[in-house]
Structure formats: C-alpha cells, structure tokens
Design a protein around this motif. Structure first.
Motif, PDB file in Angstrom:
ATOM      1  N   HIS A 169      10.457  -7.552   2.149  1.00  0.00           N
ATOM      2  CA  HIS A 169      10.065  -8.095   0.840  1.00  0.00           C
ATOM      3  C   HIS A 169       8.571  -8.375   0.724  1.00  0.00           C
ATOM      4  N   PHE A 170       7.765  -7.894   1.664  1.00  0.00           N
ATOM      5  CA  PHE A 170       6.312  -7.983   1.540  1.00  0.00           C
ATOM      6  C   PHE A 170       5.763  -6.588   1.278  1.00  0.00           C
ATOM      7  N   SER A 207      -2.087   4.221   8.937  1.00  0.00           N
ATOM      8  CA  SER A 207      -2.776   4.733  10.126  1.00  0.00           C
ATOM      9  C   SER A 207      -3.180   3.605  11.060  1.00  0.00           C
ATOM     10  N   LEU A 208      -3.481   2.462  10.481  1.00  0.00           N
ATOM     11  CA  LEU A 208      -3.846   1.293  11.288  1.00  0.00           C
ATOM     12  C   LEU A 208      -2.628   0.562  11.848  1.00  0.00           C
ATOM     13  N   ARG A 209      -1.425   0.996  11.463  1.00  0.00           N
ATOM     14  CA  ARG A 209      -0.141   0.380  11.816  1.00  0.00           C
ATOM     15  C   ARG A 209       0.024  -0.981  11.145  1.00  0.00           C
ATOM     16  N   GLY A 210      -0.719  -1.192  10.084  1.00  0.00           N
ATOM     17  CA  GLY A 210      -0.496  -2.371   9.250  1.00  0.00           C
ATOM     18  C   GLY A 210       0.679  -2.171   8.309  1.00  0.00           C
ATOM     19  N   TRP A 211       1.068  -0.925   8.128  1.00  0.00           N
ATOM     20  CA  TRP A 211       2.287  -0.552   7.387  1.00  0.00           C
ATOM     21  C   TRP A 211       3.046   0.395   8.294  1.00  0.00           C
ATOM     22  N   ARG A 212       4.355   0.204   8.424  1.00  0.00           N
ATOM     23  CA  ARG A 212       5.096   0.984   9.411  1.00  0.00           C
ATOM     24  C   ARG A 212       6.469   1.359   8.885  1.00  0.00           C
ATOM     25  N   ARG A 213       6.954   2.515   9.326  1.00  0.00           N
ATOM     26  CA  ARG A 213       8.310   2.962   9.010  1.00  0.00           C
ATOM     27  C   ARG A 213       9.103   3.029  10.293  1.00  0.00           C
ATOM     28  N   ALA A 216      14.434   4.933  13.201  1.00  0.00           N
ATOM     29  CA  ALA A 216      15.891   4.914  13.362  1.00  0.00           C
ATOM     30  C   ALA A 216      16.601   4.425  12.099  1.00  0.00           C
ATOM     31  N   SER A 217      16.082   3.357  11.495  1.00  0.00           N
ATOM     32  CA  SER A 217      16.775   2.758  10.353  1.00  0.00           C
ATOM     33  C   SER A 217      16.222   3.217   9.001  1.00  0.00           C
ATOM     34  N   GLY A 218      15.028   3.794   9.014  1.00  0.00           N
ATOM     35  CA  GLY A 218      14.391   4.172   7.758  1.00  0.00           C
ATOM     36  C   GLY A 218      13.684   3.024   7.066  1.00  0.00           C
ATOM     37  N   GLU A 219      13.784   1.809   7.624  1.00  0.00           N
ATOM     38  CA  GLU A 219      13.120   0.648   7.025  1.00  0.00           C
ATOM     39  C   GLU A 219      11.607   0.813   7.114  1.00  0.00           C
ATOM     40  N   GLN A 220      10.903   0.444   6.054  1.00  0.00           N
ATOM     41  CA  GLN A 220       9.453   0.502   6.086  1.00  0.00           C
ATOM     42  C   GLN A 220       8.868  -0.686   5.329  1.00  0.00           C
ATOM     43  N   GLY A 221       7.631  -0.983   5.648  1.00  0.00           N
ATOM     44  CA  GLY A 221       6.991  -2.102   4.974  1.00  0.00           C
ATOM     45  C   GLY A 221       5.779  -2.601   5.725  1.00  0.00           C
ATOM     46  N   LEU A 222       5.236  -3.684   5.227  1.00  0.00           N
ATOM     47  CA  LEU A 222       4.061  -4.317   5.812  1.00  0.00           C
ATOM     48  C   LEU A 222       4.434  -4.939   7.157  1.00  0.00           C
TER      49      LEU A 222
END
Length: 673
Positions: A169-170, A207-213, A216-222
């Motif tokens: 939720h972020f 690219s900085l890994r401040g946002w990631r997917r 395995a689960s498909g979840e992504q976010g900050l």
C-alpha cells in the motif's frame, strides 16, 4: 573475559560482571553437578558478548575462593550431553577446547568459555521455545528477554537485508521527488554517462532496488530502503512508528540538553535519510579545524578526518535497525563527534574494528550511498574512521554497544589521550614504578591526574579495552599503591596518592549541619502520609536535627545569602533552607514549585527543574528533596546519578557518591566528578 587473561593471583580481584560468572557446582553429594542456573547464563552470554563461567569457585561477601570440583569428567559429560540436546538448548556453541581444567591452589576448577552466538544462531534459547526462554546478559545477571526483543533477533537471523521488504500500500506518491532529483544529479556528477540516468523515476528507483518485484509471488512495490532513502516524513512514520533522526550541535564539551543548532524532522523538510545526510554532513565539517593536506602542490579539501566523518555518518544510517525504539542521533561538540544508531553490531566489535568483513543490516541503503561515492565497501569503513582519527593524533575512536535498549555508539574525541605535561607529572610523582605500568594503566593514571578521580564507568567511556580488563587494571594499580580508592562496589572511585577528593567531613566539620529538611531527619518528602514540614520551614522532626541545624547557623561561615562556605569547594552550599536569606529561599522555592504542585512530572521537565535549582551553588540532597517534595534516595537513583554520568551536574564529594551529605551543582565547565 578471556580465559587466557585470567591468572590465579587475580582471583581475589574478581567480581561477577557481564562476562564472568562463578558457580560452586558441588551438587548435593559434594562430588560435582552442573547447576541448574548454568543454562540461563549460557543463553544470556551467548546472546550478548560471550563470557567465562568458572565452576568450583565459592563466593562469600563478594569475595571469591577456590572450592574445586571433585569429578570434572562428570561435569564435562553432563555439559555436552545437554548442549547436544535440542530440547534443552537451541544450539551448541562449545568445542572441547572451550572447556578447560585449571589447577588453582591444589584444587581443580572447570572453566567454560562461552563464545557469542552469531546473528544466524541467535536467539539461543532453552526448552525448545524462544519466547519466554531466551536470556541476555545485563550487568552481572541473566535477564529474560521480552517477546519484542526475541522477535527482533529472529528477524535478524532470517533477513540478511532488513531493508529489502516490500511495503504493501505504499507507492511513488510517498516519494519526495526533490530528493530523487538531487540524488540523480549527484550520480551524474559522480558517474557521468551512467545508464540509470536515462531512466524515468520508477525505472530509476527500480534499478536502485528502491522499488522491487517479488518474482515468486508477483508482488511489487516500494521497498523499505526506497522509503527510508527518498520517502516523505508522513509516509515513513506510517511504516516505522519509532523512526526518528536527530542532529544536535552542543556549545560545550559535555552532555547537555541545550544545543545551538538542531535538525529533526519537523515538516519543513522531507525527513528521509538522503536529505538528513546532505544537511548533517555540511554541519559536521563546518569550521572543522584540521590542517589541509597537499597533493602534487594542490590543496586537498578532503582530508582523512573528513573521510572519517563522512564514513561515520553513512555507517550510522545504513547499520541502524529502524524497528528499534532508539532514535538515530548525531552530536557535534567542541571536543568530539558522537554517532548513535538503534540496533547492535552484527559482527564482534573486534572484527568490525579490524575490518575485512561486512554484514550490513541495510544493504540496499548501503549500495545507494556507494553509487554516489559515499561509504566504503567490504568492511573497510571502520578502519578508515580509525586511521582518519589517528592521522590527527587524537584519542582512539570509541565503538561500543549498549544492550538495553539495544544500540551502537561511536565517539570520535578530538583530545590528546596522554598529554606530555601529564606524563611528566606522573613520572615525577611515581618514579620508576610508572615505567612498569602498561598502556591501559597509563591511561587510567593520566585520567586520574587530569580529572581528579576515576572510576570503572569513566574508563569504559575512554578506553576500548574490555570492561573486565579495566576492572583488573584498576585493582592492580591499587594493589601496587599507584592508586588509592574510596567507596565500595559500584560507588568505588580511585585517585592518585596525595590527591584524595574532598570529603563531607572536611566541609561540614564544625558546622554540624544536617539541614532543616524533614527528609534529612528520616521522613520522606512527598510520600503518602508524610508529616514533614513545609519547604522553607525552620521546624524539623527530632530534637537532634534541630540542635545540629542550630549549631550550623551559629558556627558555620556563610555568605550574605546564608549559603555554607568552605575553602575545599569551588562554590557555596545550600545545606539549610532556614539559614538562607529570604530572597534566595524564595527564588529556590519558585524554581522548584512545579514538582511540589504535581505528583508526576515527565523526565525532561524534572531535569530542567533540578538543573535550575542547582545552578551556581551546591545543593545538599536533603534540601533538594525538600524543595522538590521527593524521596531523597529515589531522587538520587532516579535522576541525580544519571545527570552526573551525563555530565550535567557534578557532585561536591565524588569519593563518596552515596553519602547522606552529598551535594550537587549544575556543571559549568564540561566536567563532572
């Protein structure tokens, strides 16, 4: 304490401590048995910094003597059988080499060296259940860990990267775009043409890994790292309720609640780590009095001291446990820089100082700083800090941990540890005996010369040696006659021969004052059902107190405001409210009115009142208790001892810290006794 550092002749000097425990281990039949309370000690030491357990040592009235164990093989067998039983203890940290037989005074003592558990092994718990059965060593006791502390250990065990977690939720709306833009510009300045520079904000943050997917689960976010580095204050608070950053510039060389400059998240800036770093580093190096180096004839603005400060600041931010309850704190004083982060070290202190190995708690944050040329790789950061400070011949940096609440502290003092003039005076006083003193002993003696008195607590702040090594060094110096002591146990202080601190008897001799307060005659001010007289009253309970108070007024030398004068002290003493002039008494009553009107006050307010009352004069404990309507003993333990340690107030009689005539004055020159 390390086994190799222990000598038989040291036994009378031993005291149980954080890393030493002595147990009789005789058993009901006298043939030897592993005590049941060994296992909480094993868990506690393993979860802290390790320690040494001696089986076959008797304690009586704080003194240790050798009792011996009759059947060491039986104890050894029982020990390893239980260590290898998962139902008894979660992990076996010992090898055969960690259990040794010592032959002391014709008897046999079994010494068990317990190493600290690694991050992956903690928590070390008993009876197959971490919650409620995990211990940690605190002072000389084994303390049961609460559930929050155990869960934090479990998180540290599982998560190599504490900042890789995706925050549900972020989103990008929680990012401060100015922070991201400035970071992008700094990357361009550091590495022109870097491929990340062509990306839009979301791709750049990814690219900085401040946002990631999560594949395995498909979840992504900050990620937590992205929010901490570039987030907005409101969003960071939602994710991390205990998150707080604090920079303070203090005007004097002492622990002080007063500052001349302070930076905290207050809504006027983003409150994220990147912005905090940028603002604070500029403040740290402003007016830094360090000679600049020359390279190829050109002035180098980036000296080793600058590098050390930059690394210390980055190190504090990337190693912090932002789920902890302690804030990040950076302090600048005329004599030192201080850095504090929540969370302990992930590696032993010795390894961190030596370098070459790294276990960063927030690896994504670390990489973000590295990308723009800030921070050091591969465990070389702390050696850079130490070498940078050594380049200016300053006192060695002090890196230490506190277990309750868990935090890491780094102090960078800009002081010469052994001033030549002090060494010369010690040579002159102690003669050839001083030449035989080791490096730690010399630091202790020099501190005693500079500060008048020294104790164990003070030396742990100055030196990097282990607390138990400091205990033995103090005891040996006393045994050899190079130091004398006053007090007992934790109240014990040491001084050089012929330099004894002033005593209450010297000051109050002839005056006989016990003060007019009811607190001094046995009643407890402010307690339920107390019949003490009102503050400022000349009435006291008990004729003895009244007579002594009268004697004080008749024979003591006092100033125009009624304060007791003594050639032994640098300020007058308020020892008797009834003896004061009306103007000063009313002033003190006004300053202390708030505690008398409220049974409970927050610590900051009470501290401010105490400092106000004790400003410019020593105030006797019983008088202070009467003014504040508080129990004297509770006031001393709850506030005054801590204020002395924090260098906010000083004792009139440092050699006898718990004496009933003890008096306190607000510190004015950055030193306490």
């Amino acid at each position: 304490m390390k086994l190799h550092a222990l000598r038989p002749e040291d036994l009378p000097l031993l005291r149980e401590s954080t890393d030493l425990e002595c147990k009789l281990a005789q058993g009901q039949d006298g043939q030897g048995e592993l005590p049941k309370d060994f296992w909480p000690t094993y868990s506690a030491m393993a979860n802290a910094h390790g320690g040494l357990v001696l089986l076959g040592v008797r304690e009586k009235a704080g003194q240790f003597s050798v009792a011996g164990v009759a059947k060491p093989d039986k104890l050894r067998s029982e020990l390893f059988n239980n260590l290898n039983n998962p139902g008894k203890v979660s992990v076996n940290l010992l090898t055969e080499a960690d259990v040794q037989e010592l032959h002391w005074e014709g008897r046999l003592v079994l010494a068990i060296q317990i190493p600290p558990a690694t991050r992956q092994q903690r928590p070390v718990y008993l009876n197959g259940q971490p919650l409620g059965h995990t211990y940690r060593r605190l002072h000389d006791g084994d303390r049961r860990c609460d559930d929050e502390a155990v869960k934090r250990m479990l998180a540290e065990q599982i998560e190599d990267e504490r900042d890789a977690r995706i925050l549900p939720h972020f989103g990008m709306e929680d990012i401060d775009r100015d922070s991201l833009r400035i970071y992008r510009q700094m990357l361009k300045d550091e590495k022109p043409g870097h491929p990340y520079l062509e990306q839009d904000d979301l791709a750049f943050l990814t690219s900085l890994r401040g946002w990631r997917r999560e594949r395995a689960s498909g979840e992504q976010g900050l990620t937590l790292a992205g929010l901490l580095m570039f987030g907005r204050w409101e969003a960071i608070q939602e994710a991390l309720p205990h998150y707080f950053l604090d920079y303070q510039e203090r005007p004097e060389a002492k622990t002080e609640l007063r500052w001349v400059d302070r930076l905290v998240p207050d809504g006027t800036w983003s409150g994220n780590l990147f912005e905090f770093y940028r603002r604070v580093y500029r403040k740290l190096i402003a007016d830094l009095k360090v000679p600049f180096a020359l390279k190829d004839g050109q002035r180098q603005d980036d000296t080793p001291v600058h590098v050390a400060l930059r690394e210390a600041l980055v190190n504090t931010l990337v190693h912090a446990d932002y789920t902890g309850r302690v804030s990040v704190l950076v302090v600048k004083r005329p004599d030192m820089f201080g850095f504090r982060n929540p969370g302990g070290l992930r590696l032993p202190i010795e390894q961190v100082i030596r370098g070459g190995e790294s276990d960063c708690r927030n690896r994504i944050l670390h990489q973000m700083f590295l990308l723009i040329g800030l921070g050091e790789r591969g465990g070389s950061g702390m050696p850079k800090i130490f070498s940078g400070w050594q380049s200016s011949h300053w006192r060695q940096p002090l890196l230490r941990e506190k277990d309750e609440p868990e935090q890491t502290l780094l102090e960078l003092h800009m002081l010469d540890l052994l001033p030549p003039a002090v060494l010369e005076s010690l040579h002159a006083q102690l003669g050839p005996a001083f030449e035989r003193v080791d490096a730690l002993g010399r630091v202790i003696l020099a501190t005693a010369r500079i500060e008048g008195v020294v104790n164990h607590s003070r030396m742990t702040e100055i030196c990097t040696e282990h607390p138990h090594d400091i205990s033995l060094a103090l005891a040996r110096l006393e045994r050899d006659g190079l130091l004398l002591s006053q007090g007992q146990s934790k109240g014990k202080v040491y001084h050089l021969p012929g330099a004894a601190p002033v005593s209450p008897e010297q000051v109050f001799s002839g005056a006989g004052s016990s003060g007019s307060s009811a607190a001094s005659s046995g009643s407890k001010s402010g307690s339920s059902g107390s019949k003490s007289s009102s503050p400022g009253s000349s009435e006291t309970e008990g004729s003895g107190s009244a007579q002594q108070g009268s004697l004080a007024m008749e024979t003591a030398q006092r100033d125009s405001q009624g304060c007791l004068l003594s050639p032994h002290l640098d300020a007058p003493i308020v020892d008797d409210l009834a003896a004061l002039s009306e103007g000063l008494r009313d002033q003190l009553l006004e300053r202390s009115s708030l505690p008398r009107s409220k049974a409970r006050l927050d610590r900051e307010t009470m501290t401010a009142v105490i400092l106000s009352v004790c400003e410019g004069r020593y105030v006797r404990l019983s008088v202070l208790a009467e003014l504040l309507q508080r129990d004297p003993d509770g006031l001393r333990k709850g506030y005054l001892d801590g204020l002395v340690k924090g260098q906010l107030i000083r004792r009139a009689f440092p050699g006898t810290p718990t004496h009933e005539l003890q008096s306190y004055r607000k510190a004015t020159n950055g030193t306490t006794d």
